[in-house]
Design a protein around this motif. Structure first.
Motif, PDB file in Angstrom:
ATOM      1  N   ALA A  74      11.284  63.146 -49.291  1.00 26.99           N
ATOM      2  CA  ALA A  74      10.736  63.416 -50.623  1.00 26.99           C
ATOM      3  C   ALA A  74      10.227  64.847 -50.718  1.00 26.99           C
ATOM      4  O   ALA A  74      10.417  65.525 -51.744  1.00 26.99           O
ATOM      5  CB  ALA A  74       9.619  62.428 -50.937  1.00 26.99           C
ATOM      6  N   ALA A  75       9.566  65.329 -49.649  1.00 24.63           N
ATOM      7  CA  ALA A  75       9.078  66.711 -49.648  1.00 24.63           C
ATOM      8  C   ALA A  75      10.238  67.694 -49.724  1.00 24.63           C
ATOM      9  O   ALA A  75      10.158  68.735 -50.410  1.00 24.63           O
ATOM     10  CB  ALA A  75       8.237  66.954 -48.401  1.00 24.63           C
ATOM     11  N   TYR A  76      11.336  67.401 -49.030  1.00 24.31           N
ATOM     12  CA  TYR A  76      12.527  68.250 -49.092  1.00 24.31           C
ATOM     13  C   TYR A  76      13.127  68.253 -50.498  1.00 24.31           C
ATOM     14  O   TYR A  76      13.446  69.316 -51.054  1.00 24.31           O
ATOM     15  CB  TYR A  76      13.559  67.764 -48.075  1.00 24.31           C
ATOM     16  N   LEU A  77      13.259  67.080 -51.093  1.00 24.94           N
ATOM     17  CA  LEU A  77      13.845  66.995 -52.434  1.00 24.94           C
ATOM     18  C   LEU A  77      12.946  67.647 -53.482  1.00 24.94           C
ATOM     19  O   LEU A  77      13.420  68.121 -54.512  1.00 24.94           O
ATOM     20  CB  LEU A  77      14.121  65.540 -52.786  1.00 24.94           C
ATOM     21  N   ARG A  78      11.662  67.683 -53.226  1.00 24.21           N
ATOM     22  CA  ARG A  78      10.713  68.357 -54.107  1.00 24.21           C
ATOM     23  C   ARG A  78      10.829  69.871 -53.983  1.00 24.21           C
ATOM     24  O   ARG A  78      10.465  70.619 -54.886  1.00 24.21           O
ATOM     25  CB  ARG A  78       9.293  67.898 -53.764  1.00 24.21           C
ATOM     26  N   GLY A  79      11.328  70.338 -52.830  1.00 22.37           N
ATOM     27  CA  GLY A  79      11.451  71.769 -52.586  1.00 22.37           C
ATOM     28  C   GLY A  79      10.313  72.341 -51.763  1.00 22.37           C
ATOM     29  O   GLY A  79      10.207  73.553 -51.610  1.00 22.37           O
ATOM     30  N   ASP A  80       9.470  71.469 -51.190  1.00 17.46           N
ATOM     31  CA  ASP A  80       8.342  71.947 -50.392  1.00 17.46           C
ATOM     32  C   ASP A  80       8.765  72.402 -48.997  1.00 17.46           C
ATOM     33  O   ASP A  80       8.116  73.262 -48.396  1.00 17.46           O
ATOM     34  CB  ASP A  80       7.284  70.844 -50.256  1.00 17.46           C
TER      35      ASP A  80
ATOM     36  N   ASP B 223      13.515  71.814 -41.599  1.00 15.89           N
ATOM     37  CA  ASP B 223      12.123  71.488 -41.314  1.00 15.89           C
ATOM     38  C   ASP B 223      11.844  70.004 -41.560  1.00 15.89           C
ATOM     39  O   ASP B 223      11.118  69.355 -40.795  1.00 15.89           O
ATOM     40  CB  ASP B 223      11.187  72.324 -42.189  1.00 15.89           C
ATOM     41  N   ALA B 224      12.400  69.455 -42.635  1.00  9.55           N
ATOM     42  CA  ALA B 224      12.187  68.042 -42.941  1.00  9.55           C
ATOM     43  C   ALA B 224      12.736  67.163 -41.823  1.00  9.55           C
ATOM     44  O   ALA B 224      12.111  66.161 -41.436  1.00  9.55           O
ATOM     45  CB  ALA B 224      12.837  67.676 -44.267  1.00  9.55           C
ATOM     46  N   ALA B 225      13.909  67.517 -41.296  1.00 15.04           N
ATOM     47  CA  ALA B 225      14.501  66.742 -40.208  1.00 15.04           C
ATOM     48  C   ALA B 225      13.629  66.792 -38.958  1.00 15.04           C
ATOM     49  O   ALA B 225      13.456  65.793 -38.257  1.00 15.04           O
ATOM     50  CB  ALA B 225      15.910  67.272 -39.897  1.00 15.04           C
TER      51      ALA B 225
ATOM     52  N   THR C 164       2.202  61.504 -37.755  1.00 17.56           N
ATOM     53  CA  THR C 164       2.663  62.588 -38.625  1.00 17.56           C
ATOM     54  C   THR C 164       1.528  63.110 -39.489  1.00 17.56           C
ATOM     55  O   THR C 164       0.566  62.389 -39.786  1.00 17.56           O
ATOM     56  CB  THR C 164       3.806  62.101 -39.543  1.00 17.56           C
ATOM     57  N   GLY C 165       1.630  64.367 -39.873  1.00 19.33           N
ATOM     58  CA  GLY C 165       0.807  64.865 -40.961  1.00 19.33           C
ATOM     59  C   GLY C 165       1.452  64.407 -42.259  1.00 19.33           C
ATOM     60  O   GLY C 165       2.600  63.959 -42.275  1.00 19.33           O
ATOM     61  N   LEU C 166       0.721  64.490 -43.353  1.00 18.00           N
ATOM     62  CA  LEU C 166       1.261  64.057 -44.638  1.00 18.00           C
ATOM     63  C   LEU C 166       1.658  65.269 -45.472  1.00 18.00           C
ATOM     64  O   LEU C 166       0.981  66.301 -45.440  1.00 18.00           O
ATOM     65  CB  LEU C 166       0.226  63.217 -45.394  1.00 18.00           C
ATOM     66  N   PRO C 167       2.758  65.167 -46.217  1.00 14.79           N
ATOM     67  CA  PRO C 167       3.153  66.270 -47.099  1.00 14.79           C
ATOM     68  C   PRO C 167       2.021  66.656 -48.039  1.00 14.79           C
ATOM     69  O   PRO C 167       1.253  65.813 -48.506  1.00 14.79           O
ATOM     70  CB  PRO C 167       4.344  65.679 -47.872  1.00 14.79           C
ATOM     71  N   ARG C 168       1.915  67.930 -48.354  1.00 12.36           N
ATOM     72  CA  ARG C 168       0.783  68.445 -49.112  1.00 12.36           C
ATOM     73  C   ARG C 168       0.758  67.967 -50.557  1.00 12.36           C
ATOM     74  O   ARG C 168      -0.292  67.962 -51.189  1.00 12.36           O
ATOM     75  CB  ARG C 168       0.804  69.975 -49.080  1.00 12.36           C
ATOM     76  N   HIS C 169       1.910  67.594 -51.101  1.00 13.59           N
ATOM     77  CA  HIS C 169       1.938  67.265 -52.526  1.00 13.59           C
ATOM     78  C   HIS C 169       1.432  65.858 -52.826  1.00 13.59           C
ATOM     79  O   HIS C 169       1.295  65.497 -53.983  1.00 13.59           O
ATOM     80  CB  HIS C 169       3.362  67.404 -53.070  1.00 13.59           C
ATOM     81  N   LEU C 170       1.151  65.048 -51.798  1.00 13.75           N
ATOM     82  CA  LEU C 170       0.688  63.686 -52.047  1.00 13.75           C
ATOM     83  C   LEU C 170      -0.655  63.692 -52.782  1.00 13.75           C
ATOM     84  O   LEU C 170      -1.541  64.495 -52.471  1.00 13.75           O
ATOM     85  CB  LEU C 170       0.518  62.915 -50.737  1.00 13.75           C
ATOM     86  N   GLU C 171      -0.788  62.810 -53.748  1.00 11.07           N
ATOM     87  CA  GLU C 171      -2.081  62.643 -54.414  1.00 11.07           C
ATOM     88  C   GLU C 171      -3.095  62.061 -53.428  1.00 11.07           C
ATOM     89  O   GLU C 171      -2.732  61.361 -52.488  1.00 11.07           O
ATOM     90  CB  GLU C 171      -1.936  61.707 -55.611  1.00 11.07           C
ATOM     91  N   GLY C 172      -4.364  62.337 -53.680  1.00  8.17           N
ATOM     92  CA  GLY C 172      -5.404  61.856 -52.780  1.00  8.17           C
ATOM     93  C   GLY C 172      -5.411  60.350 -52.639  1.00  8.17           C
ATOM     94  O   GLY C 172      -5.581  59.815 -51.540  1.00  8.17           O
TER      95      GLY C 172
END
Length: 262
Positions: free
Chosen positions: A25-31, A36-38, A190-198
């Motif tokens: 999802a982070a890759y498809l978002r462009g983050d 890196d996603a792999a 894992t760490g979580l992608p930055r775009h996730l809502e709190g």
């Protein structure tokens, strides 16, 4: 890669399929880029790709070529196979791994992706040896739409409240990180992608930790001096925690991915 989320001290243990979906999802978002996603999909526990399996870089970039692609997280257990579409080898592999990613295109199942762990050589210098197996779906197979009612979150919170009010002794503290030695090879930190809502991040933490700890407690075969009635009550509470945490984890991951893939 700079400022990697895996450098964070607050890592979360999740099934490998859930981790892959979050970074997809982070890759498809462009983050992040597909390379890196792999890499991030392996998590902090790492992993060595075994020749012959699905290449995650190629899989990620291939998602953009599927019409109206969606990813479904399935965490099956014997007797509960909802969400799996086959063929039979895919269902068997998903049951063995206790997880799978079902990929759909325009509402039709395209394929199933399942991580396989070489248990005889699970902990090498670069982490577990992981083979991602891809199974083409039967022609025309359909899957139901993602769960998005919000009931899973409510049911998990209710189960946690009931467990806290009970007199049963449970070794479950979902507010604290799971020790590395309690993380099975089918999961990774894992760490979580930055775009996730709190709220999404918090529910992933709560559901992931509760599911993993409840599974560990259920696998405890040494009840010690517990009376039979206490053991039965304990098992009933743990089974409910496991069930509600599994549903909340699936619902949250799918909501994150659905938002990014439209």
């Amino acid at each position: 890669m700079t400022d990697s989320p895996l450098a964070s001290r607050d890592l979360l243990a999740l099934p490998r399929c859930a981790v892959l979906m979050l970074w997809a999802a982070a890759y498809l978002r462009g983050d992040v880029g597909p390379d890196d996603a792999a890499e991030l999909a392996h998590g902090a526990s790492g992993g060595t790709a075994v020749p012959g399996g699905e290449d995650l870089f190629a899989w990620l970039t291939g998602l953009r070529r599927l019409p109206l692609a969606q990813l479904r997280l399935v965490l099956p257990v014997p007797g509960r196979l909802a969400g799996l579409v086959g063929p039979p080898p895919a269902i068997a592999a998903a049951l063995a791994a206790e997880q799978a990613v079902v990929v759909t295109a325009a509402g039709i199942a395209d394929h199933t992706l399942v991580p396989g762990i070489d248990v005889d050589r699970a902990e090498g210098p670069r982490g577990p040896r992981v083979t991602w197996q891809r199974f083409a779906a039967p022609l025309g197979a359909q899957v139901p739409p993602p769960a998005s009612s919000g009931r899973a979150r409510t049911e998990l919170l209710t189960a946690l409240q009931e467990a806290a009010r009970s007199t049963v002794d449970l070794d479950i503290v979902p507010d604290e990180p799971v020790p590395p030695d309690r993380i099975p090879v089918g999961w990774t930190a894992t760490g979580l992608p930055r775009h996730l809502e709190g709220s999404q991040a918090h529910l992933l933490v709560l559901a992931g930790r509760t599911l993993l700890l409840a599974q560990g407690e259920l696998a405890d075969t040494d009840p010690g001096a517990r009376q039979l009635s206490d053991a039965l009550a304990r098992r009933e509470i743990l089974a409910r925690l496991q069930e509600t945490a599994r549903a909340a984890l699936v619902e949250t991951v799918e909501r994150v991915v659905h938002t990014e893939m439209g």
